[in-house]
Scaffold this motif. Structure first.
Motif, PDB file in Angstrom:
ATOM      1  N   ALA A  69       0.634  -1.427   0.116  1.00  0.00           N
ATOM      2  CA  ALA A  69       0.322   0.604  -0.332  1.00  0.00           C
ATOM      3  C   ALA A  69       0.631   0.993   0.346  1.00  0.00           C
ATOM      4  O   ALA A  69       0.916   2.384  -0.797  1.00  0.00           O
ATOM      5  CB  ALA A  69      -1.046   0.163   1.718  1.00  0.00           C
ATOM      6  N   ILE A  70       1.816   0.720   0.817  1.00  0.00           N
ATOM      7  CA  ILE A  70       2.723   2.001   0.989  1.00  0.00           C
ATOM      8  C   ILE A  70       3.599   2.646  -0.198  1.00  0.00           C
ATOM      9  O   ILE A  70       3.683   4.088  -0.700  1.00  0.00           O
ATOM     10  CB  ILE A  70       4.005   1.857   2.193  1.00  0.00           C
ATOM     11  CG1 ILE A  70       2.782   2.025   3.630  1.00  0.00           C
ATOM     12  CG2 ILE A  70       4.958   3.243   2.147  1.00  0.00           C
ATOM     13  CD1 ILE A  70       3.783   1.933   4.451  1.00  0.00           C
ATOM     14  N   ALA A  71       4.347   1.791  -0.800  1.00  0.00           N
ATOM     15  CA  ALA A  71       4.463   1.489  -2.133  1.00  0.00           C
ATOM     16  C   ALA A  71       3.637   2.243  -3.279  1.00  0.00           C
ATOM     17  O   ALA A  71       4.049   2.884  -4.021  1.00  0.00           O
ATOM     18  CB  ALA A  71       5.306   0.715  -2.816  1.00  0.00           C
ATOM     19  N   ILE A  72       2.527   1.991  -3.315  1.00  0.00           N
ATOM     20  CA  ILE A  72       1.334   2.364  -4.726  1.00  0.00           C
ATOM     21  C   ILE A  72       1.618   4.031  -3.635  1.00  0.00           C
ATOM     22  O   ILE A  72       1.259   4.747  -5.254  1.00  0.00           O
ATOM     23  CB  ILE A  72       0.545   1.792  -4.403  1.00  0.00           C
ATOM     24  CG1 ILE A  72       0.063   0.242  -5.053  1.00  0.00           C
ATOM     25  CG2 ILE A  72      -0.997   3.311  -4.991  1.00  0.00           C
ATOM     26  CD1 ILE A  72      -0.731  -0.404  -4.451  1.00  0.00           C
ATOM     27  N   ASP A  73       1.027   4.140  -3.109  1.00  0.00           N
ATOM     28  CA  ASP A  73       0.800   5.817  -1.792  1.00  0.00           C
ATOM     29  C   ASP A  73       1.470   5.956  -0.919  1.00  0.00           C
ATOM     30  O   ASP A  73       1.111   5.955  -0.806  1.00  0.00           O
ATOM     31  CB  ASP A  73      -0.738   6.132  -2.015  1.00  0.00           C
ATOM     32  CG  ASP A  73      -0.878   6.941  -1.800  1.00  0.00           C
ATOM     33  OD1 ASP A  73      -0.054   8.060  -1.261  1.00  0.00           O
ATOM     34  OD2 ASP A  73      -2.135   7.178  -1.586  1.00  0.00           O
ATOM     35  N   THR A  74       2.678   6.698  -1.820  1.00  0.00           N
ATOM     36  CA  THR A  74       3.529   6.769  -0.083  1.00  0.00           C
ATOM     37  C   THR A  74       3.084   7.799   0.395  1.00  0.00           C
ATOM     38  O   THR A  74       4.060   8.181   1.963  1.00  0.00           O
ATOM     39  CB  THR A  74       5.001   7.508  -0.498  1.00  0.00           C
ATOM     40  OG1 THR A  74       4.739   8.818  -1.521  1.00  0.00           O
ATOM     41  CG2 THR A  74       5.570   6.637  -1.849  1.00  0.00           C
ATOM     42  N   LEU A  75       1.890   8.952   0.513  1.00  0.00           N
ATOM     43  CA  LEU A  75       1.236   9.258   1.029  1.00  0.00           C
ATOM     44  C   LEU A  75       0.022   8.779   2.439  1.00  0.00           C
ATOM     45  O   LEU A  75      -0.235   9.343   2.489  1.00  0.00           O
ATOM     46  CB  LEU A  75       1.094  10.880   0.506  1.00  0.00           C
ATOM     47  CG  LEU A  75       1.864  11.422   0.524  1.00  0.00           C
ATOM     48  CD1 LEU A  75       1.371  13.028  -0.751  1.00  0.00           C
ATOM     49  CD2 LEU A  75       3.168  11.975   1.251  1.00  0.00           C
ATOM     50  N   PHE A  76      -0.265   7.718   2.085  1.00  0.00           N
ATOM     51  CA  PHE A  76      -0.872   7.283   2.977  1.00  0.00           C
ATOM     52  C   PHE A  76      -0.903   6.421   4.102  1.00  0.00           C
ATOM     53  O   PHE A  76      -0.524   5.371   4.248  1.00  0.00           O
ATOM     54  CB  PHE A  76      -1.320   5.394   1.941  1.00  0.00           C
ATOM     55  CG  PHE A  76      -2.942   5.007   2.184  1.00  0.00           C
ATOM     56  CD1 PHE A  76      -4.078   5.706   2.467  1.00  0.00           C
ATOM     57  CD2 PHE A  76      -2.712   3.724   2.680  1.00  0.00           C
ATOM     58  CE1 PHE A  76      -5.533   5.548   2.359  1.00  0.00           C
ATOM     59  CE2 PHE A  76      -4.013   3.252   3.200  1.00  0.00           C
ATOM     60  CZ  PHE A  76      -5.125   3.923   3.355  1.00  0.00           C
ATOM     61  N   TYR A  77      -1.092   7.311   4.959  1.00  0.00           N
ATOM     62  CA  TYR A  77      -0.021   7.142   6.205  1.00  0.00           C
ATOM     63  C   TYR A  77      -1.507   6.335   6.429  1.00  0.00           C
ATOM     64  O   TYR A  77      -0.332   5.549   7.869  1.00  0.00           O
ATOM     65  CB  TYR A  77      -0.285   8.639   7.162  1.00  0.00           C
ATOM     66  CG  TYR A  77      -1.686   9.019   7.253  1.00  0.00           C
ATOM     67  CD1 TYR A  77      -2.744   8.779   8.376  1.00  0.00           C
ATOM     68  CD2 TYR A  77      -1.783  10.103   6.720  1.00  0.00           C
ATOM     69  CE1 TYR A  77      -3.801   8.783   8.894  1.00  0.00           C
ATOM     70  CE2 TYR A  77      -3.661  10.815   6.848  1.00  0.00           C
ATOM     71  CZ  TYR A  77      -4.599   9.922   8.088  1.00  0.00           C
ATOM     72  OH  TYR A  77      -5.856  10.946   8.359  1.00  0.00           O
ATOM     73  N   LEU A 104       4.045  12.139  11.243  1.00  0.00           N
ATOM     74  CA  LEU A 104       4.087  13.159  11.633  1.00  0.00           C
ATOM     75  C   LEU A 104       4.896  13.848  11.189  1.00  0.00           C
ATOM     76  O   LEU A 104       4.493  15.409  11.006  1.00  0.00           O
ATOM     77  CB  LEU A 104       4.911  12.771  13.033  1.00  0.00           C
ATOM     78  CG  LEU A 104       4.562  14.067  14.698  1.00  0.00           C
ATOM     79  CD1 LEU A 104       3.093  14.240  14.646  1.00  0.00           C
ATOM     80  CD2 LEU A 104       5.283  14.065  15.311  1.00  0.00           C
ATOM     81  N   ALA A 105       5.744  14.124  10.476  1.00  0.00           N
ATOM     82  CA  ALA A 105       6.571  14.993   9.432  1.00  0.00           C
ATOM     83  C   ALA A 105       6.100  15.354   8.214  1.00  0.00           C
ATOM     84  O   ALA A 105       5.745  16.826   8.314  1.00  0.00           O
ATOM     85  CB  ALA A 105       7.546  14.655   8.828  1.00  0.00           C
ATOM     86  N   GLU A 106       5.115  14.508   7.942  1.00  0.00           N
ATOM     87  CA  GLU A 106       4.027  14.602   6.775  1.00  0.00           C
ATOM     88  C   GLU A 106       2.606  15.324   7.024  1.00  0.00           C
ATOM     89  O   GLU A 106       2.457  16.039   6.484  1.00  0.00           O
ATOM     90  CB  GLU A 106       3.781  13.483   6.019  1.00  0.00           C
ATOM     91  CG  GLU A 106       5.243  12.533   4.831  1.00  0.00           C
ATOM     92  CD  GLU A 106       5.131  11.293   4.939  1.00  0.00           C
ATOM     93  OE1 GLU A 106       3.910  10.609   5.071  1.00  0.00           O
ATOM     94  OE2 GLU A 106       4.881  10.463   4.267  1.00  0.00           O
ATOM     95  N   GLN A 107       1.765  14.431   8.472  1.00  0.00           N
ATOM     96  CA  GLN A 107       1.036  14.877   8.643  1.00  0.00           C
ATOM     97  C   GLN A 107       0.729  15.640  10.666  1.00  0.00           C
ATOM     98  O   GLN A 107       0.440  14.832  11.597  1.00  0.00           O
ATOM     99  CB  GLN A 107      -0.237  13.824   8.929  1.00  0.00           C
ATOM    100  CG  GLN A 107      -0.416  13.123   7.761  1.00  0.00           C
ATOM    101  CD  GLN A 107      -0.545  13.564   6.476  1.00  0.00           C
ATOM    102  OE1 GLN A 107      -2.016  14.705   6.711  1.00  0.00           O
ATOM    103  NE2 GLN A 107      -1.379  13.512   4.927  1.00  0.00           N
ATOM    104  N   PRO A 108       1.664  16.871  10.668  1.00  0.00           N
ATOM    105  CA  PRO A 108       2.225  17.205  11.722  1.00  0.00           C
ATOM    106  C   PRO A 108       0.783  17.764  12.714  1.00  0.00           C
ATOM    107  O   PRO A 108       0.717  17.779  13.834  1.00  0.00           O
ATOM    108  CB  PRO A 108       2.495  18.493  11.809  1.00  0.00           C
ATOM    109  CG  PRO A 108       2.510  19.294   9.461  1.00  0.00           C
ATOM    110  CD  PRO A 108       1.781  17.559   9.330  1.00  0.00           C
ATOM    111  N   GLN A 109      -0.562  17.535  11.826  1.00  0.00           N
ATOM    112  CA  GLN A 109      -1.488  17.551  12.392  1.00  0.00           C
ATOM    113  C   GLN A 109      -2.206  16.119  12.986  1.00  0.00           C
ATOM    114  O   GLN A 109      -3.351  16.579  14.166  1.00  0.00           O
ATOM    115  CB  GLN A 109      -2.595  17.998  11.426  1.00  0.00           C
ATOM    116  CG  GLN A 109      -3.366  17.341  11.026  1.00  0.00           C
ATOM    117  CD  GLN A 109      -2.724  16.214   9.624  1.00  0.00           C
ATOM    118  OE1 GLN A 109      -1.651  17.271   9.742  1.00  0.00           O
ATOM    119  NE2 GLN A 109      -3.415  15.891   8.679  1.00  0.00           N
TER     120      GLN A 109
END
Length: 228
Positions: A69-77, A104-109
């Motif tokens: 899943a992460i390989a397909i979408d690196t932002l799929f937290y 946390l770096a990508e989605q600090p909220q």
């Protein structure tokens, strides 16, 4: 509906199912698995398969699909978070830390991630880092009593008594009848010789939870202590 019911039963005790019910369950589960495999070109399909295998206690397959899943979408937290939790349960703390820091770096909220990182740092005995993350979580999730509670326990352990007391009081203000929170604050006071502050908490424990021995034992101790 049948597929969803089977998915929700995954990981739950199913020994109570009759043979005919188990056959229906297993058939529906295979249908769900097939549907997700059909969607495996998308991150959510790989993610759902990973969750399925994690629930079935097949961690290596779960890891494979989370990584897919992460390989397909690196932002799929969500996949990163669940993989981090799986790694943590497997004792792979460093791998879990890397993923949580990345999220946390990508989605600090996502303040829950800061909380999870704080707990992980505490498990690793990296207490100063743990305090920083738990403080961050407490500031951003002020109504989450357990965050304040865990922060208070850690601050008390580090000898930062005034801030520890404030955090434990905050947890108790949010959930005033929580037995664990009452006991934690009372114990905090007892360990510092502040018996007069501990006694009302013990009395509240007895009043709210008369069948639980924790409050009565603590109150008996406090009543005896001045005479010793």
């Amino acid at each position: 509906v049948r597929i969803e019911a089977a998915r929700r039963l995954v990981g739950e005790p199913s020994g109570y199912l009759r043979p005919d019910q188990r056959r229906v369950y297993e058939t529906a589960l295979k249908e769900y698995q097939g549907a997700m495999e059909y969607s495996a070109d998308f991150a959510f399909g790989q993610y759902n398969l990973a969750n399925l295998y994690a629930a079935l206690n097949r961690p290596e397959e779960a890891i494979q699909y989370y990584r897919g899943a992460i390989a397909i979408d690196t932002l799929f937290y969500p996949a990163k978070v669940n993989l981090a939790m799986l790694y943590s349960r497997m004792g792979k703390k460093k791998e879990a830390e890397v993923l949580l820091r990345e999220v946390l770096a990508e989605q600090p909220q996502l303040h829950d991630i800061a909380y999870s990182l704080g707990l992980l740092m505490a498990e690793e005995k990296r207490y100063d880092e743990a305090v920083l993350y738990l403080q961050r979580a407490a500031e951003n999730m002020p109504q989450r009593a357990r965050v304040h509670y865990n922060l208070g326990l850690l601050l008390a352990q580090r000898g930062r008594d005034s801030k520890a007391e404030a955090a434990l009081l905050e947890a108790l203000e949010i959930e005033p009848d929580n037995l664990g929170f009452l006991y934690a604050l009372a114990e905090f006071y007892v360990k510092r010789g502040r018996l007069a502050d501990a006694k009302p908490l013990a009395e509240r424990m007895v009043a709210k939870y008369p069948s639980n021995p924790m409050g009565r034992n603590l109150l008996d101790f406090l009543n005896r202590k001045p005479k010793e």
